[in-house]
Design a protein around this motif. Structure first.
Motif, mmCIF file in Angstrom:
data_model
loop_
_atom_site.group_PDB
_atom_site.id
_atom_site.type_symbol
_atom_site.label_atom_id
_atom_site.label_comp_id
_atom_site.label_asym_id
_atom_site.label_seq_id
_atom_site.Cartn_x
_atom_site.Cartn_y
_atom_site.Cartn_z
ATOM 1 N N VAL A 288 0.849 -1.193 0.000
ATOM 2 C CA VAL A 288 0.000 0.000 0.000
ATOM 3 C C VAL A 288 0.881 1.238 0.000
ATOM 4 N N CYS A 289 0.602 2.126 -0.911
ATOM 5 C CA CYS A 289 1.328 3.395 -1.022
ATOM 6 C C CYS A 289 0.340 4.521 -0.741
ATOM 7 N N HIS A 290 0.566 5.257 0.354
ATOM 8 C CA HIS A 290 -0.356 6.299 0.804
ATOM 9 C C HIS A 290 0.246 7.670 0.501
ATOM 10 N N LEU A 291 -0.433 8.456 -0.322
ATOM 11 C CA LEU A 291 0.022 9.791 -0.697
ATOM 12 C C LEU A 291 -0.648 10.813 0.213
ATOM 13 N N THR B 25 -1.053 -1.738 -9.931
ATOM 14 C CA THR B 25 -0.555 -0.931 -8.810
ATOM 15 C C THR B 25 -1.583 0.042 -8.272
ATOM 16 N N ARG B 26 -2.497 0.503 -9.127
ATOM 17 C CA ARG B 26 -3.488 1.489 -8.679
ATOM 18 C C ARG B 26 -4.295 0.961 -7.497
ATOM 19 N N ALA B 27 -4.532 -0.344 -7.469
ATOM 20 C CA ALA B 27 -5.301 -0.938 -6.373
ATOM 21 C C ALA B 27 -4.642 -0.674 -5.034
ATOM 22 N N GLY B 28 -3.316 -0.581 -5.012
ATOM 23 C CA GLY B 28 -2.569 -0.390 -3.772
ATOM 24 C C GLY B 28 -2.199 1.047 -3.490
ATOM 25 N N ASN B 29 -2.752 1.996 -4.235
ATOM 26 C CA ASN B 29 -2.450 3.421 -4.037
ATOM 27 C C ASN B 29 -3.641 4.126 -3.392
ATOM 28 N N ALA C 253 -6.821 4.000 -6.511
ATOM 29 C CA ALA C 253 -8.158 3.413 -6.523
ATOM 30 C C ALA C 253 -9.030 3.965 -5.410
ATOM 31 N N ARG C 254 -8.394 4.514 -4.381
ATOM 32 C CA ARG C 254 -9.146 5.031 -3.236
ATOM 33 C C ARG C 254 -8.631 6.419 -2.876
#
Length: 841
Positions: free
Chosen positions: A266-269, A300-304, A371-372
């Motif tokens: 998970v990559c949290h911006l 990768t978008r799923a984990g962003n 994605a979220r």
């Protein structure tokens, strides 16, 4: 790992190195006594044990090695530190049910403590509180940011009341950081290709309890003088420098994680500043898994996850498309590897992909690459859905894919020693390390006398600190010795103390209290029910209007007849904030609704027994009830209407004159303000647990990280087979979506509502690839209705025609309902990842 320590420590003191280099001491104050024993004056001035350790003489260190009480304290703290590091925390017990893998948290700034000044304000303080909470809860987190040579400016107020911007140099050897070194001892450098040269970024590591923060800086002699300055100032310079910093953060930051071998799920911006990580993560995934760029983005978008903090469109970072051209070597390599055209790359950050004049918007890139997405309060969620609706023009505002997690604060970083002791005695040492649901029961039982003593101790400590800081401030601008000495008589520890401290920006209306200066002066000089006021805050060096508001306050507080009742303390930083939130009785906040995304300063007073008087904006719009504090405003938006400012200024004065001041001074025969103390107890009981970062981070884990990590894991399985399938599924929908159209939509009245039959012609799209729904706008305070229709049969004699049916129990008219078709796939976030919709009308 080699350290910057200039010499070895005497036998028995080796553990000092690990303790000094771990910023756990910024919130776990059990080690304060140890650092005072090392150098009390130095500790009180800097609160930087790493610097104290480096500055200590060999003779002093040898004395401490022979000092039995010191060695016993060191041994005790080392054992506590080892136990903390080994503990699995809340997440260790919850991991079986919410496994999030490895998490990376990207932020432009981190406010952890004054020993590491790489923050500007609320965004950085939130990021620092987030890392501390992740450590306390045992989350598998790494932070990624930048190490600034000068950081954000330090404020001085000159003799004329004007703000001066000072930029002291952050000497790395005095900061509690270490170089990241490879197995062979080499200092890790991350390369980025720029026009005609290669930028070399140095990697640093900061221990924050149980988590690690990695920082990049460009101040390496291998770089040109200009490039060395890329990471010089935080929020300084122009757009091009900001663009380069965000390249370093996003692209360099991901490459750093690759080099460290972190397997990130998970990559949290934390804001859109780091959005370039989306591109770099997808590129890396593409090369590792032999995928196309679009397939890699689906993986990768799923984990962003993207957290937006901006309540106005002007707050989004935008850059001219020419910057992509100028830094062609970097992006040429990216385009070559990914097969994207320049226009396709730019389209990811534009509202209109076909408009060559539109700037590249980092928030739009973040929305398309994550994605979220979440806002930082309930109201900010509503505002953000409006802001991002331009990317989802055919969707109802309520369905624009932005949720919310209301911010919280790391209570152990902000509670006073007296509050810490009280909470420990009533709720235990583990109170902020897991579930907080039961804390209200124990806090409710605290008696009035104990609460009043708490507030008296905190207020007295604040007044003492404010006097010291004011004397230093006056001395630096050349005030007379008599004026400097008078600081010791400023403020009264027994008087109701109001506080206003935040960034001086127009929308925050820091001068609302000055609307009627004579009226405010009467409040301050009242001999029977006196009031005193502490003001602090910075204006951005380029914000002339904000600086003018500071000067207006300085002019006011310098009047001889009131300057013992009101002070402006310069250089609002973490150290000052900690004292203010511990001792202020009433914290005032006056932003224009809805321009305060959340606001966390008022949360920091909760554990200390302070009360809030605030606009119904951000978090206070969720928190405020009549028995926990006070509000101004009517809960509606009035933009920048000057007449409404006058109305709310009047409300502010009336709240103070008619409610707050009388309540504080309404004492019983024991000298206790019983009704005031009831408010304190209610506020501590109801709000402190609710607005702790403990609750915030657990919400992220359960509502965002766990679903994101699960989706990412599924898309990664079997060399990305699901990601490829989803990419093909979306391509098919996009290619044939225009073929979808409606036939008849019939509504038959039944006893308690309507029976709908909807005919849809799907063209080349299969029925299981879409969802047919009925939609009705919400009425008054009720949410819109979205009702799933069920496949009934093929339409006789039609090609690709299907009939759908649903029964709706309602008193509303059939004409209130409109049929629509949206994409359907249980593995996809709609509309964030599939922004397609067809309406009946």
């Amino acid at each position: 790992m080699p350290t910057f320590l200039p010499r070895s420590l005497p036998p028995g003191l080796e553990a000092l190195t690990d303790l000094a280099l771990n910023l756990h001491w910024t919130w776990s104050h059990g080690s304060d006594a140890l650092w005072k024993m090392l150098d009390q004056a130095g500790w009180e001035r800097t609160e930087n044990p790493w610097m104290l350790l480096q500055n200590a003489s060999s003779q002093r260190l040898q004395e401490l090695a022979e000092d039995t009480p010191f060695c016993k304290e060191l041994e005790r703290l080392s054992a506590e530190h080892a136990a903390y590091q080994a503990d699995r925390g809340w997440y260790g017990g919850a991991q079986e049910n919410v496994n999030i893998g490895q998490l990376a948290y990207f932020s432009m700034e981190f406010g952890l403590g004054e020993a590491l000044p790489i923050y500007a304000g609320g965004l950085g303080i939130l990021a620092g509180d987030y890392l501390k909470t992740s450590s306390d809860l045992g989350l598998p987190t790494v932070g990624v940011g930048l190490l600034y040579q000068e950081g954000y400016f330090r404020q001085m107020i000159d003799a004329d009341g004007e703000q001066l911007a000072i930029y002291p140099y952050n000497e790395p050897s005095t900061l509690p950081i270490q170089p990241v070194r490879l197995a062979n001892g080499e200092w890790l450098h991350i390369p980025l290709n720029l026009p005609g040269r290669q930028l070399m970024l140095r990697a640093w590591q900061v221990s924050v309890g149980r988590v690690q923060l990695y920082l990049l800086d460009s101040n390496d002699p291998l770089n040109s003088p200009r490039d060395r300055g890329i990471t010089n100032k935080l929020y300084g310079g122009g757009k091009e420098l900001r663009f380069l910093q965000e390249m370093v953060l996003g692209i360099g930051g991901w490459r750093l994680l690759e080099a460290m071998g972190n397997n990130i799920s998970v990559c949290h911006l934390n804001e859109g500043h780091a959005a370039f990580v989306i591109l770099e993560r997808a590129r890396h995934c593409m090369e590792q898994n032999k995928l196309s760029f679009d397939e890699a983005l689906w993986m990768t978008r799923a984990g962003n996850i993207f957290t937006t903090h901006t309540p106005v469109e002007a707050g989004f970072d935008t850059f001219p498309a020419q910057f992509i051209d100028k830094y062609f070597p970097m992006f040429h390599a990216f385009l070559t590897r990914t097969g994207l055209s320049l226009q396709q790359l730019l389209a990811l950050g534009r509202k209109n992909a076909d408009d060559p004049t539109e700037a590249f918007n980092m928030a739009y890139l973040a929305m398309r690459g994550c994605a979220r997405c979440n806002a930082v309060s309930q109201l900010h969620g509503e505002v953000s859905r409006q802001l991002f609706s331009v990317l989802f023009p055919y969707w109802p505002i309520s369905e624009v894919p932005v949720g919310h997690v209301t911010n919280g604060v790391h209570m152990p970083s902000w509670d006073s020693p007296w509050a810490d002791q009280l909470w420990t005695e009533t709720c235990g040492k583990q109170r902020w390390l897991g579930s907080t649901e039961s804390l209200h029961q124990t806090i409710q039982s605290i008696d009035d006398s104990t609460l009043w003593k708490l507030r008296a101790n905190e207020r007295e400590d604040l007044i003492h600190y404010a006097r010291q800081r004011l004397a230093l401030q006056l001395g630096q601008v050349g005030a007379t010795p008599e004026r400097v000495e008078s600081a010791s008589q400023t403020l009264d520890p027994n008087v109701l103390t109001l506080g206003f401290a935040r960034r001086f920006a127009t929308y925050k209306r820091p001068n609302l209290l000055l609307h009627d200066k004579a009226r405010l002066k009467r409040l301050l000089r009242d001999k029977n029910k006196p009031v005193q006021l502490i003001i602090a805050g910075k204006a951005h060096p380029d914000d002339a209007e904000g600086q003018g508001m500071i000067q207006e306050w300085i002019t006011f507080v310098n009047q001889p007849d009131i300057r013992c009742h009101v002070v402006f303390l310069e250089d609002y930083d973490i150290a000052l904030a900690q004292h203010l939130v511990q001792g202020i009785d009433v914290w005032i906040n006056t932003p224009r609704r809805p321009w305060e995304a959340c606001g966390t300063s008022g949360m920091k007073i909760l554990a200390n027994g302070g009360l809030n008087l605030s606009e119904l904006d951000g978090w206070w719009g969720e928190a405020c009830t009549c028995n926990v504090g006070w509000s101004i405003g009517d809960g509606k938006e009035h933009d920048a209407d000057p007449d409404w400012d006058v109305t709310e200024a009047e409300q502010l004065y009336q709240r103070l004159e008619n409610e707050i001041i009388p309540l504080f001074y309404a004492r019983d025969t024991q000298g206790l303000p019983r009704d005031w103390l009831n408010l304190i107890r209610n506020s501590m009981t109801k709000l402190a647990p609710q607005f702790s970062s403990n609750r915030m981070v657990r919400e992220y884990v359960e509502q965002f990280y766990y679903p994101a990590a699960t989706d990412y894991k599924n898309r990664c399985a079997n060399q990305g087979r699901l990601a490829k399938q989803l990419h093909n599924w979306h391509d098919t929908l996009t290619l044939h979506w225009d073929q979808i159209h409606f036939g008849n939509v019939d509504a038959q009245k039944i006893n308690n509502g309507w029976s709908f039959l909807v005919q849809v012609y799907l063209g080349e799209i299969l029925p299981d690839q879409i969802q047919v729904e009925l939609y009705a706008e919400g009425i008054e305070d009720y949410n819109p209705l979205v009702i799933k229709c069920h496949y009934k049969e093929k339409i006789t004699g039609a090609v690709h025609g299907c009939a759908y049916q649903v029964t709706v129990e309602t008193t509303r008219l059939a004409t209130d309902f409109t049929a629509r078709v949206i994409p359907h796939n249980t593995e996809v976030q709609v509309p964030a990842e599939a922004n397609l919709i067809v309406w009946q009308h």
